[in-house]
Design an enzyme around this catalytic site. Structure first.
Site, mmCIF file in Angstrom:
data_model
loop_
_atom_site.group_PDB
_atom_site.id
_atom_site.type_symbol
_atom_site.label_atom_id
_atom_site.label_comp_id
_atom_site.label_asym_id
_atom_site.label_seq_id
_atom_site.Cartn_x
_atom_site.Cartn_y
_atom_site.Cartn_z
ATOM 1 N N ARG A 64 -12.288 4.726 10.082
ATOM 2 C CA ARG A 64 -12.022 3.186 10.604
ATOM 3 C C ARG A 64 -13.244 2.850 11.141
ATOM 4 N NH1 ARG A 64 -6.567 2.836 12.268
ATOM 5 N NH2 ARG A 64 -5.404 2.260 10.126
ATOM 6 N N LYS A 108 0.817 -1.048 0.089
ATOM 7 C CA LYS A 108 0.081 -0.108 0.031
ATOM 8 C C LYS A 108 0.829 1.187 -0.108
ATOM 9 C CE LYS A 108 -1.995 1.248 3.664
ATOM 10 N NZ LYS A 108 -2.882 1.691 4.901
ATOM 11 N N ARG A 155 12.266 -14.244 3.989
ATOM 12 C CA ARG A 155 13.133 -13.276 3.686
ATOM 13 C C ARG A 155 14.249 -12.933 4.648
ATOM 14 N NH1 ARG A 155 8.915 -8.333 3.783
ATOM 15 N NH2 ARG A 155 8.470 -8.077 6.089
ATOM 16 N N ARG A 163 -1.481 -9.568 12.037
ATOM 17 C CA ARG A 163 -1.685 -8.295 11.288
ATOM 18 C C ARG A 163 -2.801 -8.235 10.471
ATOM 19 N NH1 ARG A 163 4.412 -7.737 9.598
ATOM 20 N NH2 ARG A 163 5.274 -7.002 11.446
ATOM 21 N N ARG A 212 14.709 -10.521 10.361
ATOM 22 C CA ARG A 212 13.811 -9.877 11.288
ATOM 23 C C ARG A 212 13.013 -10.938 12.136
ATOM 24 N NH1 ARG A 212 11.233 -5.129 8.255
ATOM 25 N NH2 ARG A 212 9.587 -5.644 9.731
#
Ligand SMILES: [Zn+2]
Length: 216
Positions: free
Chosen positions: A87, A13, A126, A171, A160
């Site tokens: 929202r 996004k 990744r 998420r 990470r």
């Protein structure tokens, strides 16, 4: 041209919004950024927000609406990309009023869709070179020589800790919770277009351009 761009983390996004800003001169109205800018500039809504935050309270919908109003009045050239607002149903109504008062309307709600399983696969594999930061992926982009960075020859790599399946799922759940109250409202008005956010960045950008140009 005013749009809402929606998509879970990992859907690209931010990249697509940056493109619209660069290519069309649109302005991205991200709630967090606007809040910080208004507080810094000391606008009326910024001062209100500052007082509320200093008391440790959440900034109300009314203050957020005032912030957006101030930002719209400051001029959004060719259009606005709303990010993080609305929202909930009340904010949807508030945005309608804000735009109406300025003789404008919301033109499109574009949702970048992702397949959760594919997103997990993309994120979990990744890693980056510990020296130069070049990105790699266990399945999609291995170094030419195993364990050696193509760019700088380093042999240390980093992953990470939040690049795991659980974080991605969490998420996605948060994202669905945030958009569930507003998507049906805009769908009822025929404003929502969904596009595949897992495609190539350029392909996604072309889809968005087609929608904005009325060819989507
Ligand atoms: Zn490297």
């Amino acid at each position: 041209m005013n749009i809402i761009l929606l998509g879970p983390p990992g859907a690209g996004k931010g990249t697509q919004a940056a493109r619209l800003v660069a290519e069309r001169g649109m302005v991205q109205l991200s709630t967090g950024d606007m809040l910080r800018a208004a507080v810094k500039a000391g606008t009326p809504a910024g001062l209100q927000a500052k007082a509320v935050m200093e008391r440790g309270e959440l900034v109300s919908d009314a203050i957020v609406s005032a912030l957006i109003g101030e930002r719209l009045d400051a001029g959004c050239a060719t259009g606005a990309i709303f990010d993080g607002f609305p929202r909930n149903g009340e904010q949807v109504a508030a945005l309608d009023v804000l735009l109406e008062e300025r003789g404008q309307k919301l033109d499109h709600v574009i949702e970048l869709e992702v397949d959760e399983a594919a997103l997990i696969e993309r994120v979990v594999g990744r890693y980056t070179c510990g020296n130069c930061g070049t990105g790699y992926h266990d399945r999609f982009k291995l170094p030419a020589t195993e364990g050696v960075c193509d760019v700088c020859g380093a042999t240390e790599f980093k992953r990470r800790p939040d690049d795991n399946a659980e974080t991605v799922s969490t998420r996605m759940t948060i994202y669905r919770g945030e958009t569930a109250p507003i998507l049906p409202l805009y769908e009822a008005r025929g404003l929502v277009t969904r596009i595949d956010g897992m495609g190539e960045m350029d392909t996604v950008g072309t889809h968005i351009a087609a929608i904005l140009d009325g060819e989507g």
